[in-house]
Design an enzyme around this catalytic site. Structure first.
Site, PDB file in Angstrom:
ATOM      1  N   GLY A 149     -12.987  17.612  40.239  1.00 49.45           N
ATOM      2  CA  GLY A 149     -12.566  16.451  39.931  1.00 49.45           C
ATOM      3  C   GLY A 149     -12.514  15.542  41.362  1.00 49.45           C
ATOM      4  O   GLY A 149     -12.363  15.990  42.609  1.00 49.45           O
ATOM      5  N   CYS A 150     -12.492  14.113  41.078  1.00 47.29           N
ATOM      6  CA  CYS A 150     -12.664  13.321  42.528  1.00 47.29           C
ATOM      7  C   CYS A 150     -11.169  13.397  43.177  1.00 47.29           C
ATOM      8  O   CYS A 150     -11.208  13.468  44.409  1.00 47.29           O
ATOM      9  CB  CYS A 150     -12.935  11.939  41.941  1.00 47.29           C
ATOM     10  SG  CYS A 150     -11.866  11.073  40.571  1.00 47.29           S
ATOM     11  N   PHE A 151     -10.014  12.984  42.581  1.00 51.70           N
ATOM     12  CA  PHE A 151      -8.988  13.192  43.189  1.00 51.70           C
ATOM     13  C   PHE A 151      -8.771  14.542  43.549  1.00 51.70           C
ATOM     14  O   PHE A 151      -8.144  14.549  45.000  1.00 51.70           O
ATOM     15  CB  PHE A 151      -7.835  13.035  41.982  1.00 51.70           C
ATOM     16  CG  PHE A 151      -7.726  11.637  41.742  1.00 51.70           C
ATOM     17  CD1 PHE A 151      -7.601  10.319  42.887  1.00 51.70           C
ATOM     18  CD2 PHE A 151      -7.795  10.976  40.504  1.00 51.70           C
ATOM     19  CE1 PHE A 151      -7.222   9.157  42.534  1.00 51.70           C
ATOM     20  CE2 PHE A 151      -7.622   9.516  40.205  1.00 51.70           C
ATOM     21  CZ  PHE A 151      -7.490   8.507  41.144  1.00 51.70           C
TER      22      PHE A 151
END
Lengths: 346, 346, 346, 346
Positions: A149-151
């Site tokens: 995921g990006c986070f």
């Protein structure tokens, strides 16, 4: 030449994949999947691609796709990839799943946070968490990659070395993250309209955001034990970029030099991680449009805390760029092929 | 105390009406109509109104509304108001229609540009075009007011005096307009998502925009004959504001002083129109959040053209503010009541 | 390997040159000139370049630079390049001047519009106007190139073919242009602060903007006679991009097919100009971050006018990208080397 | 009618004061002080005020001003007000200092954080910290008010009740704050240019920001002992608004109901503080253009932490609005006079 199929090619992550792969010397897109825009010219959805992509959008027939492509990127909602993956499919094509389906090893944990049933937990052990800076060896030749995921990408790269080195208390970690609006995707929702997002900042998913267990699982690897973190994302009126500001209790006094040495050593062979000078906070602008992750730290002697900052382009290192990095590793290509974009000046 | 009902109160024009009327000393909203959010608290749709509006959204029953309210604002899609208006309704409540249904006197012309049937053309003669600076007398006591479009309001106030005075050739008029994104409304459309609008500018509706005949009809009044204008709107990555840049051939040399005198004289009793010094272009920021229209001009002796600029806040003078101004006139209240907002500094 | 020196490398055009040239296979920057940041690491001015550029900024000694570099880019205020250029300099290094000093062949006209003295008019005849789509042959081997202005690049590419073909009256041309804020440069001015630009749109330089004569001179070549145009730029709250909306009287009825054929034929060998389908307006987003110019047209039969739209990235095709394109031609490199950036999806 | 003088009327806080006071029924601005724009019409600096303010800017002669005005607002850099205040001055006019000079009671602490000498510490005991929600009684009739900083206003209103009630460990408090760019002021600095701020987010002043001791001093009052907090501000690409996300260790389990009751009770007579329902995070948009502070909380049982959010408009409740609120209290006017702006819908 690696033949690439993309499911969800008209979403933002999918479209950035297209943009990157068009300049990749050893890859060729053979399938622009998009249920919403089936039979429409891809360039009519993304005017940027006018004269650069002549293909029309195709439906999302994974089986046909596995015939046509060497690798399939699934830039799809949660649940899609897990519902389609099979031994037969993986024998014919590699899968890089940009959704969350294979990021969390414990299916029950996945189901608790995501609120959906995981139909193919039997593939969870095989799936490799595609953060090359931590798991490069496992990625080489992998059949199924869970693109982070990006986070989590930004959080883990920023925090992992400090936990691993035992400098900070992992359970004291508080991650206050800020994301550009592309992270919300291309769905037609009132809350993502220009006038609703512009001139506003807000937190969302406080205490419940589904990237929390993903971050915890990876930091647990660093800590060698389960870890609980506080994670709060915010929506920022800009297109791209994630900034992580993380706070942690130092377990003992650390000097700037020690900190810098820790990061330099941890990332010494990592082209895409740039260690900032002590005291300099990361900024999303400095990595915009590129596959870089900038990581920095400030020691606050007054409070005994470490303040960590990290920045990535959520659509590149946080999604499409990292997916291509994973593809490069899987197929034995130079890891940075197609990924040498210089960050934009603005 | 004027009792106000709003149909479409959760759209942007409707919500701005709410914001303005909450500070209006002689008006009270009795009906927050919203089909989409029926039975939901209004403040859950617009968090700004938390603790300021306790009402829930109601459906759009025009008949019940006519019992409850002295005036009904229809901030609705084209066709709605025309489908509901009736002699019985108008005998019970005034109607200020913020849609286009009664702006164009010729039903065939309306139908040709809007592509929909006009069900109640019998009310077109009675409807007053609600631009107080031009038609104040007719508005006093009117039962049915056609609140002008945002682009027409700005275009007409900017250009009308020059046509009326015979200084410019009306058929040479080219209007290049720029609008903030709130003009596109609150519908959940991909094209209006933050990432689609931000960092972009584009023209739309070129040669076909439906505000064209409305502008032409009013300038025809100034010219005393039919007028054809070129009108091109653009979408700008900002929330509020319309800027009109208009070009016209001068019919004879005009001095700065003559031009200034023309505008000063034309607008001498108009509180909401501010005549800029010659040579100073209008800016949307200077009228933001207010009911003002700024109008300016530059004489280009080199080309023999007049360059006119005008700016309004599209949601205020271009919609809700003007609607309140019309309401004030209809009910004999001071015209600026509730409308004394000072333009924002940013 | 072409050795490149940049004067003004810390301005926006200079920095974009750096960004492009870092990925150019046959060019190497040997001189990062910047009077303001002399002796400071370049990457401390542009954090994007961290670990990508290790050089410090140098002063702007043109003579030393001519020893070190094969080509000098002057991304400087007007007057600088004209004050430094000499026969001796041009014998040692090529000069691509990104300022306006050599764009206008008539020194008196330059002086009238720019309000400064031209110290070296003797080089005006030799200077080649660096719009490769029009003057490619003259650029090959040129010593001194006048890199076109951002508005002229977009305006000329959009309008030139129509004037050349005799379809429109050149003196009827009205250019309403819109520019991102990077066009205003990196000078510390109150009017360019975030809060002054954001949520605003305004015209500036109405009737007086200095790109007017540059556009006129080039369209005069197309027309075969002097031409007067109306040009009005606007400042838009976005970083990058220029949109031109141009209006002109058709001299005779033209069909969509004729128009499309005209543009297709005119630009048939031009990689960087994309002819849009009839009726589709250009958008800045579609060319963002790339060297493309999109050009489109709409025929308005109702008004007898042609509405032309064109879009470029002002910092790329409008400045640094075009400068590199010119460098490639001068040195016999493939014209698109280093310039194959795919436009950003947002 | 209270006669008002403003020193620094052309800065952003000063200009917002003007905007608010123009609609204040019992105040009148008699002195538009601005060293930078002396003798220029105020409306030429802020075009918004065209035809609303006819005055010219005056210099900053505090002595003359004390003759002309009943109250002086100093919207000036740190050090200015402390250098001018005197017994004689305070006998003639009230002073509301919008700078930091009198916010910190301990001059040594002020000097340590601000790096400047405090010339008039003898007035520190008398100065009232102008947060009406906490110190209303002291403000009535005060001669010298220290108007709170923007971040402190939002942080203190958000956190104070929880410390006061003993629900959280004050030394565990981490404040991650986000501010619109107007907080950086109107100085002509490269770092605040549109292209530098837009499409970026960054932390600044990490571990060193000067609002830290101000927040600590007030929370110490709540705690009844000295408190150390972690404070990190971020710059967000928007004009207005501050969002505070604060984290703290709960000292014992707390229910939603207890939390809501705590805040409702603490703020029960406070018009300008709106207590959000449990679980709903604050958003800057919901208070934009108004004097409201929205405060909310989320209990994270998983981590044992309280996540607090608060939002204000930094230019209103964080500066000019609060200054007017203080003025109203000093002079015995209704506290909300001139401050009834409904928050903007966008």
């Amino acid at each position: 030449m690696v033949k690439v199929g993309i499911i969800g090619s008209t979403g933002y992550a999918g479209a950035e994949l297209v943009r990157i792969l068009l300049n990749h010397p050893d890859a060729k897109i053979v399938w622009y999947g998009s249920r919403s825009y089936k039979d429409e010219p891809y360039a009519s959805v993304y005017g940027s691609m006018f004269e650069l992509v002549d293909d029309k959008c195709l439906d999302d027939d994974m089986d046909k796709l596995a015939e046509a492509a060497d690798v399939i990127f699934t830039a799809t909602p949660q649940g899609y990839c897990a519902g389609k993956v099979s031994e037969g499919l993986l024998q014919r094509a590699k899968v890089v799943d940009i959704s969350a389906d294979f990021r969390i090893k414990d299916a029950a944990r996945y189901e608790a946070w995501y609120g959906i049933h995981h139909p193919t937990p039997e593939f969870l052990p095989e799936a490799v968490y595609g953060l090359p800076e931590l798991f490069r060896e496992k990625l080489s030749g992998a059949r199924l990659v869970a693109n982070p995921g990006c986070f989590p990408t930004c959080s883990i790269l920023t925090i992992f070395p400090w936990v691993k080195a035992g400098f900070i208390d992992p359970d004291s970690v508080i991650i206050d993250a800020k994301s550009g609006t592309s992270g919300a995707g291309r769905g037609a929702k009132v809350q993502n309209l220009f006038c609703e997002v512009n001139e506003n900042i807000k937190a969302y998913g406080v205490a419940t955001h589904r990237h929390t267990p993903e971050i915890e699982d990876q930091l647990a690897i660093a800590a060698g034990r389960p870890v609980t973190v506080q994670f709060t994302p915010h929506l920022v009126p800009m297109n791209r970029g994630i900034l992580v500001t993380a706070y942690a209790k130092l377990l003992r006094p650390v000097t700037k030099e020690e900190g810098k040495e820790l990061l330099d050593s941890f990332y010494k062979n990592e082209k895409f991680v740039r260690v900032l000078p002590p005291g300099l906070p990361a900024e999303t602008r400095r990595v915009k449009g590129s596959n870089y992750a900038d990581v920095g730290f400030i020691i606050d002697e007054r409070t005994g805390r470490l303040v960590l900052t990290g920045a990535i382009d959520n659509v590149v290192k946080g999604a499409a760029g990292q997916a291509v990095q994973n593809m490069n590793i899987i197929f034995g290509l130079p890891e940075d092929e197609g990924l040498n974009m210089v960050p934009e000046i603005f």
